[in-house]
Design a protein around this motif. Structure first.
Motif, short mmCIF file in Angstrom:
data_model
loop_
_atom_site.label_atom_id
_atom_site.label_comp_id
_atom_site.label_asym_id
_atom_site.label_seq_id
_atom_site.Cartn_x
_atom_site.Cartn_y
_atom_site.Cartn_z
N ILE A 17 49.54 32.71 46.14
CA ILE A 17 48.83 33.79 45.44
C ILE A 17 49.84 34.86 45.02
CG2 ILE A 17 47.10 35.63 45.65
CD1 ILE A 17 45.71 33.86 47.77
N TYR A 18 49.83 35.23 43.73
CA TYR A 18 50.73 36.29 43.27
C TYR A 18 49.98 37.48 42.67
CZ TYR A 18 50.41 34.18 38.57
OH TYR A 18 49.96 33.67 37.38
N GLU A 19 48.65 37.37 42.57
CA GLU A 19 47.87 38.50 42.06
C GLU A 19 46.49 38.45 42.71
OE1 GLU A 19 46.22 39.53 37.69
OE2 GLU A 19 48.38 39.11 37.80
N ARG A 20 45.95 39.63 43.01
CA ARG A 20 44.63 39.74 43.63
C ARG A 20 43.95 40.97 43.07
NH1 ARG A 20 42.17 42.34 47.97
NH2 ARG A 20 40.81 41.08 49.29
N ASP A 21 42.75 40.80 42.48
CA ASP A 21 42.03 41.91 41.86
C ASP A 21 40.62 41.97 42.45
OD1 ASP A 21 40.81 43.81 40.27
OD2 ASP A 21 40.88 42.61 38.44
N GLN A 22 40.32 43.08 43.10
CA GLN A 22 39.00 43.26 43.71
C GLN A 22 38.28 44.44 43.06
OE1 GLN A 22 39.07 43.65 47.98
NE2 GLN A 22 36.88 44.03 48.06
N SER A 23 38.63 44.77 41.85
CA SER A 23 38.11 45.98 41.21
C SER A 23 36.66 45.87 40.75
CB SER A 23 39.00 46.37 40.03
OG SER A 23 38.98 45.37 39.04
N LYS A 24 36.13 44.67 40.56
CA LYS A 24 34.78 44.54 40.01
C LYS A 24 33.69 44.40 41.07
CE LYS A 24 36.03 42.79 35.55
NZ LYS A 24 35.57 42.15 34.38
N TYR A 25 34.00 43.77 42.20
CA TYR A 25 32.98 43.51 43.21
C TYR A 25 33.53 43.83 44.60
CZ TYR A 25 31.02 40.87 39.34
OH TYR A 25 30.53 40.52 38.12
N ASP A 26 32.62 44.18 45.52
CA ASP A 26 33.02 44.52 46.89
C ASP A 26 33.49 43.31 47.69
OD1 ASP A 26 32.40 47.19 46.51
OD2 ASP A 26 30.36 46.97 47.28
N ARG A 27 32.80 42.20 47.53
CA ARG A 27 33.07 41.03 48.37
C ARG A 27 33.76 39.89 47.66
NH1 ARG A 27 27.13 41.50 50.81
NH2 ARG A 27 26.74 41.36 48.61
N VAL A 28 34.13 40.10 46.41
CA VAL A 28 34.78 39.03 45.63
C VAL A 28 36.10 39.55 45.08
CG1 VAL A 28 34.60 37.54 43.60
CG2 VAL A 28 32.59 37.96 45.03
N ALA A 29 37.12 38.73 45.23
CA ALA A 29 38.42 39.04 44.61
C ALA A 29 38.78 37.91 43.66
CB ALA A 29 39.50 39.19 45.68
N ARG A 30 39.35 38.26 42.54
CA ARG A 30 39.88 37.24 41.62
C ARG A 30 41.36 37.09 41.94
NH1 ARG A 30 37.98 36.73 35.64
NH2 ARG A 30 36.37 35.67 36.85
N ILE A 31 41.73 35.89 42.37
CA ILE A 31 43.12 35.64 42.69
C ILE A 31 43.75 34.80 41.60
CG2 ILE A 31 42.79 35.83 45.19
CD1 ILE A 31 42.90 32.72 45.30
#
Length: 149
Positions: A17-31
């Motif tokens: 994993i080189y990127e992790r974005d949790q900006s849209k949802y509390d319990r979901v991250a887009r990796i």
């Protein structure tokens, strides 16, 4: 590194994993992750309450048409959920995070040598981009996603 599953296993690779974005949802991250050779890229929405992930984590990712260890039977096509099969060992026992979903779209890469596969796991989305030879087996309708650290 095959772990069983016979012909049911469509894809397996190791990602970092080189990127992790949790900006849209509390319990979901887009990796966003890539293989060691950088030939295959993955973008995946992950329920981080069930499967916490961080930048730098190494993941083994498998896509399979069945959770049966011999690759012959799929509980979902039998009208059951994959969790409903009690007392039987399955591929799910070997992994930390398991989802069932539908492959809904393919795109050819600009160079003609790559392919993009789009999969939805109940609204959690995945995109795999890599060499056509590696992703061509994904031309099926439904698949299980299995991940372990």
């Amino acid at each position: 590194m095959a772990t069983g599953g016979g012909d049911a296993q469509l894809f397996e690779d190791n990602f970092t994993i080189y990127e992790r974005d949790q900006s849209k949802y509390d319990r979901v991250a887009r990796i966003t992750a890539s293989t060691e050779d950088n030939l295959t890229q993955m973008t995946l929405d992950v329920n981080i309450e069930l499967f916490p992930v961080a930048i730098g984590d190494h993941l083994t990712v498998v896509l399979a048409t069945s959770l049966s260890l011999d690759g012959t039977r799929d509980a979902v096509s039998d009208g059951k959920g994959w969790r409903d099969v009690k007392g039987e060992s399955s591929l799910a026992d070997l992994y930390d995070y398991v989802c069932h979903g539908k492959i809904y779209k393919f795109e050819d890469g600009a160079d003609g040598q790559t392919l993009k596969a789009y999969i939805s796991y109940g609204g959690l989305l995945m995109m795999l981009e890599g060499p056509s030879k590696k992703l061509l087996p994904l031309r099926v309708e439904n698949t299980y996603l299995l991940i372990k650290k």
